[in-house]
Every structure is written in C-alpha cells, then in structure tokens.
Write a protein that holds these residues in place. Sequence first.
Motif, mmCIF file in Angstrom:
data_model
loop_
_atom_site.group_PDB
_atom_site.id
_atom_site.type_symbol
_atom_site.label_atom_id
_atom_site.label_comp_id
_atom_site.label_asym_id
_atom_site.label_seq_id
_atom_site.Cartn_x
_atom_site.Cartn_y
_atom_site.Cartn_z
ATOM 1 N N LYS A 197 0.837 -1.201 0.000
ATOM 2 C CA LYS A 197 0.000 0.000 0.000
ATOM 3 C C LYS A 197 0.876 1.257 0.000
ATOM 4 N N THR A 198 0.243 2.401 -0.079
ATOM 5 C CA THR A 198 0.963 3.671 -0.164
ATOM 6 C C THR A 198 1.889 3.885 1.024
ATOM 7 N N HIS A 199 1.438 3.505 2.222
ATOM 8 C CA HIS A 199 2.218 3.759 3.433
ATOM 9 C C HIS A 199 2.941 2.499 3.935
ATOM 10 N N GLU A 200 3.328 1.646 3.007
ATOM 11 C CA GLU A 200 4.085 0.445 3.390
ATOM 12 C C GLU A 200 5.329 0.826 4.193
ATOM 13 N N GLU A 201 5.570 0.068 5.258
ATOM 14 C CA GLU A 201 6.722 0.346 6.124
ATOM 15 C C GLU A 201 7.245 -0.962 6.689
ATOM 16 N N ILE A 202 8.562 -1.112 6.715
ATOM 17 C CA ILE A 202 9.206 -2.282 7.314
ATOM 18 C C ILE A 202 10.132 -1.777 8.411
ATOM 19 N N ARG A 203 9.849 -2.172 9.654
ATOM 20 C CA ARG A 203 10.731 -1.844 10.772
ATOM 21 C C ARG A 203 11.499 -3.107 11.150
ATOM 22 N N ARG A 204 12.818 -3.025 11.146
ATOM 23 C CA ARG A 204 13.657 -4.177 11.465
ATOM 24 C C ARG A 204 14.489 -3.870 12.701
ATOM 25 N N GLY A 205 14.748 -4.895 13.514
ATOM 26 C CA GLY A 205 15.557 -4.709 14.712
ATOM 27 C C GLY A 205 15.305 -5.813 15.709
ATOM 28 N N GLY A 206 15.833 -5.655 16.920
ATOM 29 C CA GLY A 206 15.562 -6.608 17.982
ATOM 30 C C GLY A 206 14.143 -6.445 18.494
ATOM 31 N N LEU A 207 13.614 -7.496 19.114
ATOM 32 C CA LEU A 207 12.244 -7.433 19.623
ATOM 33 C C LEU A 207 12.070 -6.320 20.657
ATOM 34 N N GLY A 208 13.071 -6.124 21.500
ATOM 35 C CA GLY A 208 12.991 -5.055 22.492
ATOM 36 C C GLY A 208 12.925 -3.692 21.837
ATOM 37 N N LEU A 210 11.881 -3.039 18.751
ATOM 38 C CA LEU A 210 10.610 -2.904 18.047
ATOM 39 C C LEU A 210 9.462 -2.641 19.013
ATOM 40 N N ALA A 211 9.523 -3.271 20.198
ATOM 41 C CA ALA A 211 8.479 -3.036 21.210
ATOM 42 C C ALA A 211 8.492 -1.582 21.656
ATOM 43 N N ALA A 212 9.685 -1.064 21.914
ATOM 44 C CA ALA A 212 9.793 0.336 22.329
ATOM 45 C C ALA A 212 9.292 1.271 21.231
ATOM 46 N N GLY A 213 9.633 0.940 19.978
ATOM 47 C CA GLY A 213 9.194 1.766 18.862
ATOM 48 C C GLY A 213 7.685 1.739 18.672
ATOM 49 N N ALA A 214 7.079 0.574 18.916
ATOM 50 C CA ALA A 214 5.623 0.463 18.774
ATOM 51 C C ALA A 214 4.899 1.246 19.855
ATOM 52 N N GLU A 215 5.556 1.444 21.008
ATOM 53 C CA GLU A 215 4.956 2.245 22.076
ATOM 54 C C GLU A 215 5.094 3.741 21.791
ATOM 55 N N SER A 216 6.269 4.156 21.339
ATOM 56 C CA SER A 216 6.502 5.583 21.110
ATOM 57 C C SER A 216 5.912 6.075 19.783
ATOM 58 N N ASP A 217 5.857 5.185 18.805
ATOM 59 C CA ASP A 217 5.334 5.534 17.484
ATOM 60 C C ASP A 217 4.429 4.394 17.018
ATOM 61 N N PRO A 218 3.200 4.337 17.549
ATOM 62 C CA PRO A 218 2.314 3.206 17.255
ATOM 63 C C PRO A 218 2.078 3.042 15.752
ATOM 64 N N PRO A 219 2.305 1.828 15.238
ATOM 65 C CA PRO A 219 2.064 1.593 13.813
ATOM 66 C C PRO A 219 0.569 1.466 13.534
ATOM 67 N N ARG A 220 0.164 1.843 12.350
ATOM 68 C CA ARG A 220 -1.244 1.752 11.958
ATOM 69 C C ARG A 220 -1.380 0.774 10.802
ATOM 70 N N GLY A 221 -2.612 0.305 10.621
ATOM 71 C CA GLY A 221 -2.888 -0.559 9.478
ATOM 72 C C GLY A 221 -2.685 -2.032 9.777
ATOM 73 N N GLU A 222 -2.649 -2.835 8.725
ATOM 74 C CA GLU A 222 -2.507 -4.286 8.856
ATOM 75 C C GLU A 222 -1.038 -4.633 9.064
ATOM 76 N N ILE A 223 -0.779 -5.491 10.055
ATOM 77 C CA ILE A 223 0.598 -5.755 10.486
ATOM 78 C C ILE A 223 0.919 -7.245 10.402
ATOM 79 N N THR A 224 2.096 -7.536 9.873
ATOM 80 C CA THR A 224 2.650 -8.891 9.871
ATOM 81 C C THR A 224 3.991 -8.831 10.584
ATOM 82 N N LEU A 225 4.177 -9.705 11.566
ATOM 83 C CA LEU A 225 5.432 -9.771 12.315
ATOM 84 C C LEU A 225 6.223 -10.999 11.873
ATOM 85 N N VAL A 226 7.508 -10.809 11.661
ATOM 86 C CA VAL A 226 8.407 -11.913 11.300
ATOM 87 C C VAL A 226 9.493 -11.973 12.368
#
Length: 283
Positions: A197-208, A210-226
């Motif tokens: 989609k237009t706002h496609e985004e891939i955040r890569r890193g350690g789980l810790g 990514l967790a901190a990033g999801a709290e400070s900058d909550p992602p929107r839309g449909e999410i797939t975690l790998v």
Amino acid sequence: MSTSSTGVLVLLGAPLGNPEDASPRVASELVRADVIAAEDTRRLQRLLRELGVSTSAAITSYFEGNESGRTEPLIEQLYDGKRVAVITDGGMPSVSDPGYRLVRAAIDAGFTVTAAPGASAVTTALALSGLPCDRFCFEGFAPRKDGERRRLFASLAEERRTMVFFESPRRVADVLRAMAAAFGGERSAALCRELTKTHEEIRRGGLGELAAGAESDPPRGEITLVVEGWGGPDPEDATPEALAAAVARLEAAGTDRKAAMKEVASRFGVPRREVYDSLIDRD
C-alpha cells in the motif's frame, strides 16, 4: 456462466492493497463466477471497478461472523452446478480469513476445489524481513489473553524456524513486549505494515527495540510480524540458570517436568543429571 452439472469452488487470492497485484485469472474468475462469496462486498465492488470488470454473479457476504450460517447455502449452490468464488479482503481465503469451513464442506461433499493464487502477506513479509526464509512457520494471530499468549510464546521460544504472525495495531506493542520476554529482546524481527500500500513500512531490529518503537510511534494498518528462529545454545550457555529457565518455559507450555528435562538435556547437549541439579539449585 457455468453450464457444468457439477459445481466448482474457486478460492481467489485478493491483492493486499495494490489492485495491480491481482492476477488476470482472478479477474476472469470474478467474471466467470455464478456466485461470489466476499468478506466485504463493498471492497469487492471497489476491486471490480479497479480491475475494470463487471460480473453478473450473485454476490453474498461471507465473513467471520456469518461464516457458519452461510456455508450450507453455498454448498447448495454447488449442488445446483454453480461456480462459487470466495474472496477475502486480501490474501488467500482460509489463511486467517474466512473460507476453511466452506473448503472442508465442499471437499467432504465431493466437489472440486481449486484456486487462483494471489498475493500473500505471509511470504511477502518473510521475503522483506531479511530473515532466513528457507524454513518458516505461520502462527497466525497470537491469543488475546495475556496468559494464553505467554504460554504460546514460551512453547515457541526454541522454535528454530523463522516465525510469521499477524497482529492488530492495537495489540502489537503488548505482543512485542511478550515476545521480547519469551524470546529475548535481542532476537531479530521485522514489523511489516500496510504491505503493497501507499504507506508500506518495514521496521527491522531486535524485539525489544521494536516493542519500544511500537509504544513511542504506534504503527497503523494491517501488520505482519516476522521473528527469527532460535539459533540453538552454545555449549558455554548451559549454565544452571539457562537450563532451569528452559525447563520452566517448556513446563509453562504444558510439558511435564520429566519430558521437559529430557528435552532440555538433548538441546543443550548435557547429561540429564545436570539439568536435574539446576532445578534443585533453583528450588
């Protein structure tokens, strides 16, 4: 329109977001169908417009809330010799989407079930994650209840294959924190949102991270975690604390202590007595 005396069920792989990902066969099957069972009829109408096709098929809604009640009427359409197409909001029906009940019922009744493959959030996120793709497992959505979720992650803590999950943006921060607790905050992962989609985004890193990033900058839309699979312990890692923790994770997942001790001894390459002693020291 179908003139066959035997009905056919066709699963249509819908684009994840970009309509250009729909295959020509998906478009032709939408035109050819006698009946279309759609997860969201409004999204189906939009897709038809985007593909520049029209259909004379009877359109019915088929989503999680009415799937059980709508399955039998659709089977009756197959008995009437109709070509029934199933399409969800994105990806392949049955894969964490409506469709499984109908597929199972059609197979049991002896009807032909086929598919027009399309986009897949699972394999798309896996390829974009940068994590090993040679062996992976799909775990769908994690349980909503905290205790069930913790038990699931405990049972997967030593899964060697790359793991793929779907998740809601409302829960993703909690899920990532639970993953970090179970798998370790340094375990590599990727958060893939709004794929194609237009706002496609891939955040890569350690789980810790990514967790901190999801709290400070909550992602929107449909999410797939790998999530990266477990790499296996180094012999130097077989400390009493590590052995006891590995047993505790297996027990939390429902394995009895004797079997858990045997499994941990095998994984770490140590005598079972050493695992037993680690538990005595902990207790």
